[in-house]
Design a protein around this motif. Structure first.
Motif, PDB file in Angstrom:
ATOM      1  N   VAL A  49      13.579  -3.057 -18.900  1.00 54.72           N
ATOM      2  CA  VAL A  49      13.036  -2.616 -17.627  1.00 54.72           C
ATOM      3  C   VAL A  49      11.546  -2.335 -17.812  1.00 54.72           C
ATOM      4  O   VAL A  49      11.158  -1.557 -18.685  1.00 54.72           O
ATOM      5  CB  VAL A  49      13.760  -1.352 -17.117  1.00 54.72           C
ATOM      6  CG1 VAL A  49      13.129  -0.860 -15.827  1.00 54.72           C
ATOM      7  CG2 VAL A  49      15.238  -1.632 -16.917  1.00 54.72           C
ATOM      8  N   LEU A  50      10.728  -2.975 -16.997  1.00 52.68           N
ATOM      9  CA  LEU A  50       9.271  -2.812 -17.065  1.00 52.68           C
ATOM     10  C   LEU A  50       8.786  -2.210 -15.756  1.00 52.68           C
ATOM     11  O   LEU A  50       9.151  -2.678 -14.683  1.00 52.68           O
ATOM     12  CB  LEU A  50       8.590  -4.160 -17.307  1.00 52.68           C
ATOM     13  CG  LEU A  50       9.031  -4.918 -18.557  1.00 52.68           C
ATOM     14  CD1 LEU A  50       8.416  -6.303 -18.581  1.00 52.68           C
ATOM     15  CD2 LEU A  50       8.657  -4.142 -19.805  1.00 52.68           C
ATOM     16  N   ASN A  51       7.947  -1.181 -15.853  1.00 50.37           N
ATOM     17  CA  ASN A  51       7.438  -0.496 -14.670  1.00 50.37           C
ATOM     18  C   ASN A  51       5.923  -0.645 -14.628  1.00 50.37           C
ATOM     19  O   ASN A  51       5.237  -0.277 -15.580  1.00 50.37           O
ATOM     20  CB  ASN A  51       7.835   0.979 -14.718  1.00 50.37           C
ATOM     21  CG  ASN A  51       7.610   1.681 -13.406  1.00 50.37           C
ATOM     22  OD1 ASN A  51       7.362   1.052 -12.384  1.00 50.37           O
ATOM     23  ND2 ASN A  51       7.688   2.989 -13.431  1.00 50.37           N
ATOM     24  N   TYR A  52       5.399  -1.178 -13.533  1.00 48.62           N
ATOM     25  CA  TYR A  52       3.968  -1.400 -13.368  1.00 48.62           C
ATOM     26  C   TYR A  52       3.441  -0.549 -12.217  1.00 48.62           C
ATOM     27  O   TYR A  52       4.146  -0.298 -11.243  1.00 48.62           O
ATOM     28  CB  TYR A  52       3.672  -2.870 -13.059  1.00 48.62           C
ATOM     29  CG  TYR A  52       4.207  -3.827 -14.080  1.00 48.62           C
ATOM     30  CD1 TYR A  52       3.483  -4.132 -15.225  1.00 48.62           C
ATOM     31  CD2 TYR A  52       5.444  -4.440 -13.911  1.00 48.62           C
ATOM     32  CE1 TYR A  52       3.975  -5.025 -16.169  1.00 48.62           C
ATOM     33  CE2 TYR A  52       5.942  -5.331 -14.846  1.00 48.62           C
ATOM     34  CZ  TYR A  52       5.204  -5.615 -15.969  1.00 48.62           C
ATOM     35  OH  TYR A  52       5.692  -6.502 -16.902  1.00 48.62           O
ATOM     36  N   GLN A  53       2.192  -0.167 -12.312  1.00 51.16           N
ATOM     37  CA  GLN A  53       1.501   0.570 -11.255  1.00 51.16           C
ATOM     38  C   GLN A  53       0.258  -0.229 -10.898  1.00 51.16           C
ATOM     39  O   GLN A  53      -0.476  -0.670 -11.790  1.00 51.16           O
ATOM     40  CB  GLN A  53       1.121   1.961 -11.752  1.00 51.16           C
ATOM     41  CG  GLN A  53       0.338   2.773 -10.773  1.00 51.16           C
ATOM     42  CD  GLN A  53      -0.088   4.112 -11.375  1.00 51.16           C
ATOM     43  OE1 GLN A  53      -0.134   4.283 -12.585  1.00 51.16           O
ATOM     44  NE2 GLN A  53      -0.422   5.047 -10.508  1.00 51.16           N
ATOM     45  N   ALA A  54       0.022  -0.415  -9.616  1.00 46.59           N
ATOM     46  CA  ALA A  54      -1.141  -1.186  -9.188  1.00 46.59           C
ATOM     47  C   ALA A  54      -1.789  -0.512  -7.985  1.00 46.59           C
ATOM     48  O   ALA A  54      -1.137   0.200  -7.222  1.00 46.59           O
ATOM     49  CB  ALA A  54      -0.724  -2.612  -8.823  1.00 46.59           C
ATOM     50  N   PHE A  55      -3.079  -0.750  -7.831  1.00 40.06           N
ATOM     51  CA  PHE A  55      -3.837  -0.241  -6.685  1.00 40.06           C
ATOM     52  C   PHE A  55      -4.480  -1.425  -5.984  1.00 40.06           C
ATOM     53  O   PHE A  55      -4.887  -2.398  -6.621  1.00 40.06           O
ATOM     54  CB  PHE A  55      -4.917   0.744  -7.144  1.00 40.06           C
ATOM     55  CG  PHE A  55      -4.346   2.012  -7.697  1.00 40.06           C
ATOM     56  CD1 PHE A  55      -4.078   3.098  -6.871  1.00 40.06           C
ATOM     57  CD2 PHE A  55      -4.043   2.122  -9.053  1.00 40.06           C
ATOM     58  CE1 PHE A  55      -3.538   4.262  -7.386  1.00 40.06           C
ATOM     59  CE2 PHE A  55      -3.496   3.282  -9.568  1.00 40.06           C
ATOM     60  CZ  PHE A  55      -3.242   4.356  -8.738  1.00 40.06           C
ATOM     61  N   THR A  56      -4.572  -1.329  -4.668  1.00 36.97           N
ATOM     62  CA  THR A  56      -5.173  -2.420  -3.907  1.00 36.97           C
ATOM     63  C   THR A  56      -6.690  -2.433  -4.079  1.00 36.97           C
ATOM     64  O   THR A  56      -7.324  -1.388  -4.233  1.00 36.97           O
ATOM     65  CB  THR A  56      -4.832  -2.317  -2.406  1.00 36.97           C
ATOM     66  OG1 THR A  56      -5.250  -1.039  -1.922  1.00 36.97           O
ATOM     67  CG2 THR A  56      -3.348  -2.500  -2.170  1.00 36.97           C
ATOM     68  N   ASN A  57      -7.249  -3.627  -4.032  1.00 38.76           N
ATOM     69  CA  ASN A  57      -8.696  -3.792  -4.112  1.00 38.76           C
ATOM     70  C   ASN A  57      -9.308  -3.668  -2.714  1.00 38.76           C
ATOM     71  O   ASN A  57      -8.623  -3.296  -1.764  1.00 38.76           O
ATOM     72  CB  ASN A  57      -9.055  -5.132  -4.783  1.00 38.76           C
ATOM     73  CG  ASN A  57      -8.548  -6.339  -4.008  1.00 38.76           C
ATOM     74  OD1 ASN A  57      -8.214  -6.261  -2.819  1.00 38.76           O
ATOM     75  ND2 ASN A  57      -8.488  -7.478  -4.672  1.00 38.76           N
ATOM     76  N   SER A  58     -10.563  -4.010  -2.572  1.00 45.40           N
ATOM     77  CA  SER A  58     -11.251  -3.872  -1.285  1.00 45.40           C
ATOM     78  C   SER A  58     -10.682  -4.808  -0.209  1.00 45.40           C
ATOM     79  O   SER A  58     -10.927  -4.609   0.976  1.00 45.40           O
ATOM     80  CB  SER A  58     -12.750  -4.116  -1.454  1.00 45.40           C
ATOM     81  OG  SER A  58     -12.964  -5.424  -1.955  1.00 45.40           O
ATOM     82  N   ASN A  59      -9.918  -5.814  -0.610  1.00 42.85           N
ATOM     83  CA  ASN A  59      -9.261  -6.713   0.341  1.00 42.85           C
ATOM     84  C   ASN A  59      -7.823  -6.291   0.635  1.00 42.85           C
ATOM     85  O   ASN A  59      -7.073  -7.035   1.266  1.00 42.85           O
ATOM     86  CB  ASN A  59      -9.264  -8.150  -0.196  1.00 42.85           C
ATOM     87  CG  ASN A  59     -10.668  -8.698  -0.318  1.00 42.85           C
ATOM     88  OD1 ASN A  59     -11.508  -8.470   0.550  1.00 42.85           O
ATOM     89  ND2 ASN A  59     -10.935  -9.413  -1.391  1.00 42.85           N
ATOM     90  N   GLY A  60      -7.416  -5.122   0.119  1.00 41.72           N
ATOM     91  CA  GLY A  60      -6.063  -4.635   0.343  1.00 41.72           C
ATOM     92  C   GLY A  60      -5.010  -5.344  -0.492  1.00 41.72           C
ATOM     93  O   GLY A  60      -3.828  -5.252  -0.204  1.00 41.72           O
ATOM     94  N   VAL A  61      -5.430  -6.039  -1.541  1.00 41.39           N
ATOM     95  CA  VAL A  61      -4.516  -6.826  -2.366  1.00 41.39           C
ATOM     96  C   VAL A  61      -4.275  -6.129  -3.706  1.00 41.39           C
ATOM     97  O   VAL A  61      -5.221  -5.689  -4.361  1.00 41.39           O
ATOM     98  CB  VAL A  61      -5.085  -8.239  -2.622  1.00 41.39           C
ATOM     99  CG1 VAL A  61      -4.195  -9.042  -3.570  1.00 41.39           C
ATOM    100  CG2 VAL A  61      -5.264  -8.983  -1.305  1.00 41.39           C
ATOM    101  N   TYR A  62      -3.008  -6.035  -4.100  1.00 38.93           N
ATOM    102  CA  TYR A  62      -2.650  -5.544  -5.436  1.00 38.93           C
ATOM    103  C   TYR A  62      -2.090  -6.715  -6.235  1.00 38.93           C
ATOM    104  O   TYR A  62      -1.530  -7.660  -5.676  1.00 38.93           O
ATOM    105  CB  TYR A  62      -1.634  -4.396  -5.370  1.00 38.93           C
ATOM    106  CG  TYR A  62      -0.303  -4.793  -4.805  1.00 38.93           C
ATOM    107  CD1 TYR A  62       0.726  -5.255  -5.630  1.00 38.93           C
ATOM    108  CD2 TYR A  62      -0.059  -4.731  -3.440  1.00 38.93           C
ATOM    109  CE1 TYR A  62       1.950  -5.629  -5.101  1.00 38.93           C
ATOM    110  CE2 TYR A  62       1.164  -5.102  -2.908  1.00 38.93           C
ATOM    111  CZ  TYR A  62       2.161  -5.551  -3.749  1.00 38.93           C
ATOM    112  OH  TYR A  62       3.363  -5.930  -3.234  1.00 38.93           O
TER     113      TYR A  62
END
Length: 149
Positions: free
Chosen positions: A70-83
Motif C-alpha cells: 500500500v502506497l500513500n501519496y500527498q499532492a498539492f495543486t499548482n497554479s493551474n489547479g492540477v495535482y
C-alpha cells in the motif's frame, strides 16, 4: 600471472551476462496520476466564467501494488489547479488499484466539498509511461455570491 589475465575476459563475460539477465527480470515501470481541483463559485455543478481553479488544494492518492504493498501519496495543486503523482518502480510492483480523494482547499472562500467528491476509486492498468486522469474535485463557497442567486 599469465593464467589470471586469460581468465579476465571470461569473468567479464559472465558478469555482463548476469547483469543483462538481472536487468531484464527487474524492468522499470512508470505511472502517473493527475487531476484538477476547481471552485464552483455558484454551486450549480456547471463550469461557468465565474468558476476558477484552486491552487494549493491538497489531494491524497492511495494505491495498492500488484505485490500487495500500500502506497500513500500527498499532492498539492499548482497554479493551474492540477495535482500530479508519479512513481517509477519494478514492473512486478506496479500500481493495481488506486483511490484519489480531496483533503482540503486552502482558498478562504471555497472550502465546502461538493456532492459526490469524497473520492474516486479506479483500476490502474496502463502500460509504463502512461497516465490516468481523475475527474475534477469540486469545492463550493460557504456562502454563494449574490450574483449567483
Amino acid at each position: 600471472m599469465e593464467t589470471d589475465s586469460r581468465k579476465l575476459p571470461f569473468i567479464l563475460t559472465i558478469i555482463a551476462v548476469l547483469a543483462l539477465l538481472y536487468s531484464d527480470a527487474v524492468r522499470a515501470w512508470t505511472g502517473e496520476i493527475h487531476g484538477r481541483v476547481v471552485c464552483d463559485v455558484c454551486g450549480d455543478s456547471s463550469v461557468g466564467p465565474e468558476d476558477h481553479v484552486l491552487a494549493g488544494a491538497e489531494v491524497a492518492v492511495l494505491c495498492i501494488t500488484k505485490s500487495g504493498e500500500v502506497l500513500n501519496y500527498q499532492a498539492f495543486t499548482n497554479s493551474n489547479g492540477v495535482y500530479t503523482v508519479a512513481e517509477t518502480m519494478p514492473e512486478a510492483d506496479r500500481w493495481d488499484a488506486c483511490l484519489a480523494r480531496p483533503i482540503s482547499s486552502f482558498h478562504e472562500h471555497c472550502t465546502q466539498l461538493g456532492d459526490g467528491n469524497a473520492g474516486f476509486k479506479f483500476s490502474y492498468n496502463h502500460p509504463s509511461g502512461y497516465s490516468h486522469t481523475v475527474r475534477p474535485f469540486v469545492y463550493r463557497p460557504t456562502n454563494l455570491p449574490t450574483y449567483c442567486i
